[in-house]
Design a protein around this motif. Structure first.
Motif, PDB file in Angstrom:
ATOM      1  N   CYS A  66       4.841  -3.709 -12.434  1.00  0.00           N
ATOM      2  CA  CYS A  66       3.825  -4.255 -11.761  1.00  0.00           C
ATOM      3  C   CYS A  66       3.459  -2.951 -11.292  1.00  0.00           C
ATOM      4  N   TYR A  67       2.105  -3.413 -10.551  1.00  0.00           N
ATOM      5  CA  TYR A  67       1.138  -2.451  -9.611  1.00  0.00           C
ATOM      6  C   TYR A  67       1.043  -3.195  -8.320  1.00  0.00           C
ATOM      7  N   PHE A  68       1.302  -2.121  -7.293  1.00  0.00           N
ATOM      8  CA  PHE A  68       1.393  -2.576  -5.997  1.00  0.00           C
ATOM      9  C   PHE A  68       0.261  -1.352  -5.187  1.00  0.00           C
ATOM     10  N   PRO A  69      -0.234  -1.930  -4.192  1.00  0.00           N
ATOM     11  CA  PRO A  69      -1.437  -1.082  -3.584  1.00  0.00           C
ATOM     12  C   PRO A  69      -0.704   0.449  -3.051  1.00  0.00           C
ATOM     13  N   LEU A  70      -1.929   1.211  -3.200  1.00  0.00           N
ATOM     14  CA  LEU A  70      -1.820   2.568  -2.849  1.00  0.00           C
ATOM     15  C   LEU A  70      -1.570   2.601  -1.443  1.00  0.00           C
ATOM     16  N   PHE A  71      -2.230   1.805  -0.572  1.00  0.00           N
ATOM     17  CA  PHE A  71      -2.428   1.754   0.916  1.00  0.00           C
ATOM     18  C   PHE A  71      -1.453   0.999   1.363  1.00  0.00           C
ATOM     19  N   ILE A  72      -0.743   1.444   2.443  1.00  0.00           N
ATOM     20  CA  ILE A  72       0.218   0.455   3.055  1.00  0.00           C
ATOM     21  C   ILE A  72      -0.200   0.582   4.747  1.00  0.00           C
ATOM     22  N   PRO A  73      -0.494  -0.753   5.303  1.00  0.00           N
ATOM     23  CA  PRO A  73      -1.036  -0.708   6.743  1.00  0.00           C
ATOM     24  C   PRO A  73       0.164  -0.292   7.540  1.00  0.00           C
ATOM     25  N   VAL A 120      -1.583   3.899   5.360  1.00  0.00           N
ATOM     26  CA  VAL A 120      -0.979   5.196   4.821  1.00  0.00           C
ATOM     27  C   VAL A 120      -0.963   5.238   3.457  1.00  0.00           C
ATOM     28  N   VAL A 121      -1.086   6.468   2.762  1.00  0.00           N
ATOM     29  CA  VAL A 121      -1.063   6.561   1.397  1.00  0.00           C
ATOM     30  C   VAL A 121       0.544   6.587   0.975  1.00  0.00           C
ATOM     31  N   ARG A 122       0.920   5.805   0.500  1.00  0.00           N
ATOM     32  CA  ARG A 122       2.237   5.152   0.138  1.00  0.00           C
ATOM     33  C   ARG A 122       2.915   6.656  -0.137  1.00  0.00           C
ATOM     34  N   VAL A 128       5.459  -2.302   1.065  1.00  0.00           N
ATOM     35  CA  VAL A 128       4.606  -3.219   0.391  1.00  0.00           C
ATOM     36  C   VAL A 128       5.072  -3.845  -0.506  1.00  0.00           C
ATOM     37  N   ASN A 152       1.278   7.055  -8.371  1.00  0.00           N
ATOM     38  CA  ASN A 152       1.413   8.268  -7.587  1.00  0.00           C
ATOM     39  C   ASN A 152       1.645   7.891  -6.098  1.00  0.00           C
TER      40      ASN A 152
ATOM     41  N   CYS B  36      -7.169  -4.692  -1.822  1.00  0.00           N
ATOM     42  CA  CYS B  36      -6.358  -4.043  -3.087  1.00  0.00           C
ATOM     43  C   CYS B  36      -5.322  -5.507  -3.237  1.00  0.00           C
ATOM     44  N   ILE B  39      -0.863  -6.662  -9.045  1.00  0.00           N
ATOM     45  CA  ILE B  39      -0.868  -6.887 -10.426  1.00  0.00           C
ATOM     46  C   ILE B  39       0.371  -7.264 -10.957  1.00  0.00           C
ATOM     47  N   TYR B  44      -0.040  -7.063 -15.595  1.00  0.00           N
ATOM     48  CA  TYR B  44       0.289  -5.380 -15.712  1.00  0.00           C
ATOM     49  C   TYR B  44       0.692  -5.518 -17.346  1.00  0.00           C
ATOM     50  N   GLU B 168      -9.044  -0.575  -4.568  1.00  0.00           N
ATOM     51  CA  GLU B 168      -8.400   0.108  -5.551  1.00  0.00           C
ATOM     52  C   GLU B 168      -8.308  -0.564  -6.868  1.00  0.00           C
TER      53      GLU B 168
END
Lengths: 510, 510
Positions: A66-73, A120-122, A128, A152, B36, B39, B44, B168
């Motif tokens: 899967c793909y999850f967001p780069l940013f985390i509140p 925050v950048v994960r 998340v 990343n 964001c 996926i 994905y 993103e």
């Protein structure tokens, strides 16, 4: 003495040798952005190979990507106190979403575009992904959830070293949720075993799989397991980790489900990761004074063909001969995949190219000149046996058909040979130490290839453990792990004198 | 009327239908992080297939993959004025590298950990990759540099829509440097052609390849080319772009080399990208009122086997039969790769699973019950012909051997059928318009499937072009591209009345 391809040897200066290999083998370079590197084609090609092989194993054990967001509140982090304590000190924080001119030709963040809640950048994605799991999991029928992501991540490290510790790095992070503790613990150990197998089979990297002591646990985990590899300087490199998180994250993120009796329970979760750090391990385990040696399963090109051209009419015949050879090799299958053979036609001298590929560590380099074509031969250089006993390059002229016929066996031999060499070194450098004095003597100033010591201990916790950690710190040592296959304890704890309960490895580490 | 699997039809509400497909086909979901998305596995999995197939083509044309930093220092952007103007309004800015407690149980950025120079999360990587090129390129011998990276990028979009426009997103970005303008222009068009081929062959997405007008150029580019696809609602989707950057970025970043005469010149550079946006195009071109239809080359699972189990002793025989079928299918090769066949053993009713796979768009769904096993048959449902004329599901009982023998041909037929259907729609909805009145009439309120109109124009620039753009805006239209294969102009410009120089497409767009 043999003149070697690198300007510095492992013995003279291991740290400088490491940086030199990275530069000369076209692996990576400083980017100009603090703590971030550029991964160059040969280095990234090795990472792509690692991804492909590890991803196959992750999918074969039932996980989906899967793909999850780069940013985390920020608020996601506040929920899991222990976790945020472990990460909050070193995260990149996004506070604005626009730039404006500073009126002097430069740019500044636009004060009117400040985020209400910073992002925050994960640094890792438990928070998340757990939030998504809470949406996905309602009933026992929804479990297990078996997810992986290639991504990343960023941890604001103060001191960075290429591949080993960079602010941004690439990794895979697996995240799973289960109905029972037993299933989640089984998953944690299954993925540890997948990592061991990947490291040993694919990277030719022998490792010790085991449980990390309490003080080395992932922030928020109930248990953390690792595979530990030994570098040629005797230091430990943690090359992969697998965490049993219990219900800690599930409670913080409200991942709960109705069991078959209709009762709500929190799920048990796990997470596990392997990163570009593994490439640092590959370099420090397989590199030699001529550069890198890449195990054939990971080599972007396993066999490189260098034509020896002279800007003469005969060149065409040499190139044709090389193309036919490349085609023959590409038709072969090694390790269940087509052989990766490159014909290097770049505009450079043959000797420059040969040494370039030696430094990169391509497993086999073939040189073909006019004489080889005439005789139906090829000149073969194997990266794992570069020199003859007299110090000359061990380049052998072999009939082309014979070489092609033996190419797969040669690649297999190089792969297993690299593993055997590293395994012998690992085994030779793990020793038991009966008491603290033996540890002190072993790691005394000037001791070479210190390796790991296996000691018996009473597995202290809390303040007692902290005292042990401090004592080890005095010798620059850390607790590595309790090997899964260690013998049972049968003596006294070297720290407390109490009855020991298990054996743990200590060593210096990256 | 046939009862369809989705709660909304394309005709009733195309935008809502799109969101419904994304949810029901397990493609993606809102993440809770502004702009964001998450996926999900099927979405994905399709992206992974796109990556694999496009990456093969990118490598086959001589490019190597690398990885460059996520963060770009502000000063890198200041160098290329036009580029920063195009992006500065919507970037995520990192200003701090640590969080601290706010004393009330929350977290805030640590004022003592403010970065000296803020970092931008890359919206695209020309500036940071150009800086690397400047280090790598010294002589004409170092050229061309042919690089690609698969990465996440962030653009702070105000209005987002899943896959089409997210803060993103994932993409590949190719970056190359060349010794001459001619070579760089050739590369730009080569990659446009790679994109066209990928879209049409793999995604079954017919496209119009051509040059974008000046106002639609990438910020800092000399020329921008695109592939434009037509969605089922007649709107255009820009599905990939390729930019000739001239020496603009090379001058800003000092990418220069000594030519064979020893004279220093700036390199000519290009960049080109395809993103997860392509998945949005796939949905809007191939989806129907039962969900998604995935072209077999992109389907994570091409054939899904659903056993019809009854919690009875006969179940074992059904599962064994299915396993043997799966093995037979996995031994086949379609499109040069092993067939991807899944045996769906999840705990759910067979009908639920069948409709789940229909909504996901798996090309072929096989159902196997006790009667099929007894008769040596399988029940076959093809996603491209789901219903018979009488509105019943077109599930056909076929001898197992016959199905296996025809499976590859069926997959090929589905792939080419999806393309043919979309191509016929594209062709039917591109029409010439002789004058502005015809454009107005065509795009009048209430016009259905508006498609693209091809108009002749004098290719105005600057302020004259802006006037054209404003006029089109009144009809919610934009200039799409000048098709590479358009006929030469032979009339008057519909905007100015001057002699036309070329034909350009106008349309509504995503």
């Amino acid at each position: 003495m043999i003149k070697r391809a690198l300007s510095v040897t492992r013995e003279a200066n291991f740290a400088e040798w490491y940086q030199t290999v990275i530069a000369e083998a076209d692996m990576a370079e400083e980017s100009g952005v603090r703590g971030c590197m550029v991964i160059r084609p040969w280095g990234y090609g090795i990472w792509e190979r690692m991804q492909r092989l590890l991803d196959d194993k992750i999918k074969a054990t039932g996980h989906e990507n899967c793909y999850f967001p780069l940013f985390i509140p920020l608020s996601y982090f506040e929920k899991e106190a222990e976790h945020v304590d472990g990460f909050a000190k070193e995260m990149a924080v996004v506070t604005h979403h626009r730039l404006i001119s500073d009126g002097k030709g430069g740019l500044v963040p636009d004060p009117s575009a400040k985020l209400e809640e910073p992002l925050v950048v994960r640094p890792t994605s438990e928070t998340v992904i757990g939030t998504a799991f809470a949406r996905w999991v309602q009933s026992w029928r929804d479990l297990p959830v078996l997810i992986n992501q290639w991504a990343n991540v960023v941890r604001w490290e103060m001191r960075t070293r290429m591949f080993l510790r960079t602010a941004e790095f690439l990794w895979q992070e697996g995240h799973t949720a289960h109905a029972t503790e037993a299933e989640a613990r089984e998953e944690t150990l299954r993925m540890l075993e997948v990592y061991r197998e990947f490291a040993e089979e694919c990277v030719a990297l022998p490792v010790v799989a085991g449980e990390k002591p309490e003080n080395e646990r992932f922030p928020g985990a109930v248990a953390t397991y690792s595979i530990e590899a030994m570098m040629q300087d005797g230091k430990a490199l943690q090359a992969g980790t697998s965490h049993f998180l219990g219900t800690n994250f599930a409670r913080a993120q409200d991942i709960k489900f109705q069991n078959s009796e209709g009762v709500f329970e929190h799920a048990n979760t796990t997470s596990w990761g392997v990163s570009t750090r593994m490439i640092g391990g590959l370099i420090m385990v397989h590199g030699d004074d001529d550069g890198l040696r890449v195990p054939p399963r990971l080599a972007p090109w396993q066999i490189v063909i260098v034509p020896m051209l002279r800007d003469a009419p005969e060149d065409a015949a040499v190139v044709d001969y090389c193309k036919a050879l490349q085609k023959d090799l590409a038709g072969l299958s090694a390790f269940g995949e087509p052989v990766r053979a490159l014909l290097d036609l770049k505009a450079a001298k043959a000797a420059t190219k040969r040494w370039g590929w030696v430094k990169k560590g391509a497993p086999i380099v073939i040189e073909v000149g006019g004489r080889d074509v005439a005789g139906g031969n090829v000149s073969v250089l194997r990266r794992d046996r570069l020199y003859r006993e007299d110090g000359k390059l061990d380049s052998a002229v072999v009939a082309k058909g014979k070489f092609v016929g033996g190419a797969v066996a040669a690649l297999e031999e190089i792969q297993s040979g690299l593993f055997a060499e590293a395994k012998a070194r690992l085994d030779a450098n793990i020793a038991p130490a009966a008491d603290w004095a033996a540890v002190e003597a072993h790691f005394a100033e000037g001791a070479k290839t210190p390796g790991f010591l296996e000691v018996q201990w009473s597995k202290p916790t809390g303040a007692a453990l902290e005292k042990v950690v401090e004592r080890l710190k005095g010798l620059k040592l850390t607790l590595r792990n309790v090997p899964n296959d260690a013998a049972p304890a049968d003596g006294a704890c070297i720290f407390t004198g109490d009855a020991a309960v298990e054996r743990v490895l200590v060593g210096r580490s990256y």
